[in-house]
Design a protein around this motif. Sequence first.
Motif, PDB file in Angstrom:
ATOM      1  N   GLY A 138       0.837  -1.189   0.000  1.00  0.00           N
ATOM      2  CA  GLY A 138       0.000   0.000   0.000  1.00  0.00           C
ATOM      3  C   GLY A 138       0.872   1.239   0.000  1.00  0.00           C
ATOM      4  O   GLY A 138       1.916   1.274   0.666  1.00  0.00           O
ATOM      5  N   ALA A 140       1.407   5.408   0.545  1.00  0.00           N
ATOM      6  CA  ALA A 140       0.896   6.625   1.170  1.00  0.00           C
ATOM      7  C   ALA A 140       0.643   7.682   0.109  1.00  0.00           C
ATOM      8  O   ALA A 140       1.397   7.779  -0.857  1.00  0.00           O
ATOM      9  CB  ALA A 140       1.893   7.146   2.191  1.00  0.00           C
ATOM     10  N   VAL A 147       3.457   0.610   2.980  1.00  0.00           N
ATOM     11  CA  VAL A 147       3.138  -0.448   3.927  1.00  0.00           C
ATOM     12  C   VAL A 147       3.164  -1.770   3.170  1.00  0.00           C
ATOM     13  O   VAL A 147       2.599  -1.890   2.082  1.00  0.00           O
ATOM     14  CB  VAL A 147       1.772  -0.218   4.623  1.00  0.00           C
ATOM     15  N   VAL A 171       5.739  -1.145   7.956  1.00  0.00           N
ATOM     16  CA  VAL A 171       5.474   0.202   7.456  1.00  0.00           C
ATOM     17  C   VAL A 171       6.760   1.027   7.422  1.00  0.00           C
ATOM     18  O   VAL A 171       7.602   0.953   8.322  1.00  0.00           O
ATOM     19  CB  VAL A 171       4.395   0.910   8.305  1.00  0.00           C
ATOM     20  N   PRO A 173       6.930   4.865   7.100  1.00  0.00           N
ATOM     21  CA  PRO A 173       6.007   6.014   7.031  1.00  0.00           C
ATOM     22  C   PRO A 173       6.427   7.124   6.083  1.00  0.00           C
ATOM     23  O   PRO A 173       5.584   7.817   5.531  1.00  0.00           O
ATOM     24  CB  PRO A 173       5.962   6.512   8.486  1.00  0.00           C
ATOM     25  N   TRP A 195      -3.541   2.172   2.262  1.00  0.00           N
ATOM     26  CA  TRP A 195      -3.220   3.488   2.831  1.00  0.00           C
ATOM     27  C   TRP A 195      -4.187   4.496   2.235  1.00  0.00           C
ATOM     28  O   TRP A 195      -4.126   4.816   1.050  1.00  0.00           O
ATOM     29  CB  TRP A 195      -1.783   3.861   2.494  1.00  0.00           C
ATOM     30  N   ARG A 199      -4.409   7.301   7.259  1.00  0.00           N
ATOM     31  CA  ARG A 199      -4.531   6.082   8.043  1.00  0.00           C
ATOM     32  C   ARG A 199      -4.246   4.858   7.176  1.00  0.00           C
ATOM     33  O   ARG A 199      -4.413   4.890   5.953  1.00  0.00           O
ATOM     34  CB  ARG A 199      -5.942   5.970   8.651  1.00  0.00           C
ATOM     35  N   ILE A 200      -3.848   3.787   7.845  1.00  0.00           N
ATOM     36  CA  ILE A 200      -3.624   2.501   7.186  1.00  0.00           C
ATOM     37  C   ILE A 200      -4.758   1.560   7.582  1.00  0.00           C
ATOM     38  O   ILE A 200      -4.995   1.326   8.774  1.00  0.00           O
ATOM     39  CB  ILE A 200      -2.267   1.906   7.585  1.00  0.00           C
ATOM     40  N   SER A 214      -8.400   0.125  11.123  1.00  0.00           N
ATOM     41  CA  SER A 214      -7.396   1.089  10.686  1.00  0.00           C
ATOM     42  C   SER A 214      -6.622   1.594  11.894  1.00  0.00           C
ATOM     43  O   SER A 214      -7.061   1.488  13.045  1.00  0.00           O
ATOM     44  CB  SER A 214      -8.029   2.266   9.940  1.00  0.00           C
ATOM     45  N   THR A 216      -3.122   4.670  12.740  1.00  0.00           N
ATOM     46  CA  THR A 216      -2.211   5.660  12.185  1.00  0.00           C
ATOM     47  C   THR A 216      -0.960   4.953  11.665  1.00  0.00           C
ATOM     48  O   THR A 216      -0.689   3.798  12.035  1.00  0.00           O
ATOM     49  CB  THR A 216      -1.804   6.679  13.247  1.00  0.00           C
ATOM     50  N   PRO A 217      -0.155   5.606  10.833  1.00  0.00           N
ATOM     51  CA  PRO A 217       1.090   4.990  10.381  1.00  0.00           C
ATOM     52  C   PRO A 217       2.060   4.661  11.525  1.00  0.00           C
ATOM     53  O   PRO A 217       2.961   3.833  11.345  1.00  0.00           O
ATOM     54  CB  PRO A 217       1.687   6.045   9.443  1.00  0.00           C
TER      55      PRO A 217
END
Length: 243
Positions: A138, A140, A147, A171, A173, A195, A199-200, A214, A216-217
């Motif tokens: 995923g 960002a 991720v 991850v 970030p 992503w 949020r992930i 979900s 946060t990173p």
Amino acid sequence: MLNAGYFRQPTIAGDTVVFVCEDDLWSVPAQGGTALRLTSNLGDVSRPALSRDGKHLAFTSLEEGHPEVYCMPAGGGPAQRITYLGADSQVRDWTPDGKILFVSTAGQAFAKVYRPHTVAPEGGPSHVLPWGPANDVGFAPGNGGVVLGRNTADPARWKRYRGGTAGKLWVDPKGSGDFRPLMAELNGNLASPLWVGGRIYFLSDHEGVGNLYSCTPEGSDLQRHTDHNEYYARLASTDGQRI
């Protein structure tokens, strides 16, 4: 019974959803309606992924004997074979710069060890991404963060598995190349990292049944977004806006 069928592996872009049913691809408006059949192949097709602009549809097909990457116009038309790796190549998504993202066992010494690759939708050489083994990726929005999902199969196939090959997320970030475990404390089988915004999102069955969560990173502020209590949420995907 007008809607009877086994609909699976959805992908969304804008107001269009493409899904798999009866080993072919079908397109339907996101708000519902009559589905349009896009393929009628001799071999199985799977894992469709609409490009972010909704123009292209990548998918995996067994049309010529083993899983390779194909691409076609999202609205229908002839499909073009994109890869010739002679390995298990599975479409996953599209990169932010408009390449097809897929994972493949090409060049790997052991079966079921996948590495992420990219290839242009018109074909050409594919490129291995420099992050080691991964089943899912995923991206960002905007800052280069990534991720990775490792061992991330479909948890519904092995419910509440807690062994050594349970799915885990890693991850980076900021896109610096420094990966760390995400939500390592969850005693579950994680899959489908996405992503979206800041949020992930991912699937997990740490509470007993697969649902969408979900965080946060940084791995904080865990939230649950679906409430299935009998059947698993499966194979989540996103267009960067909706899941």
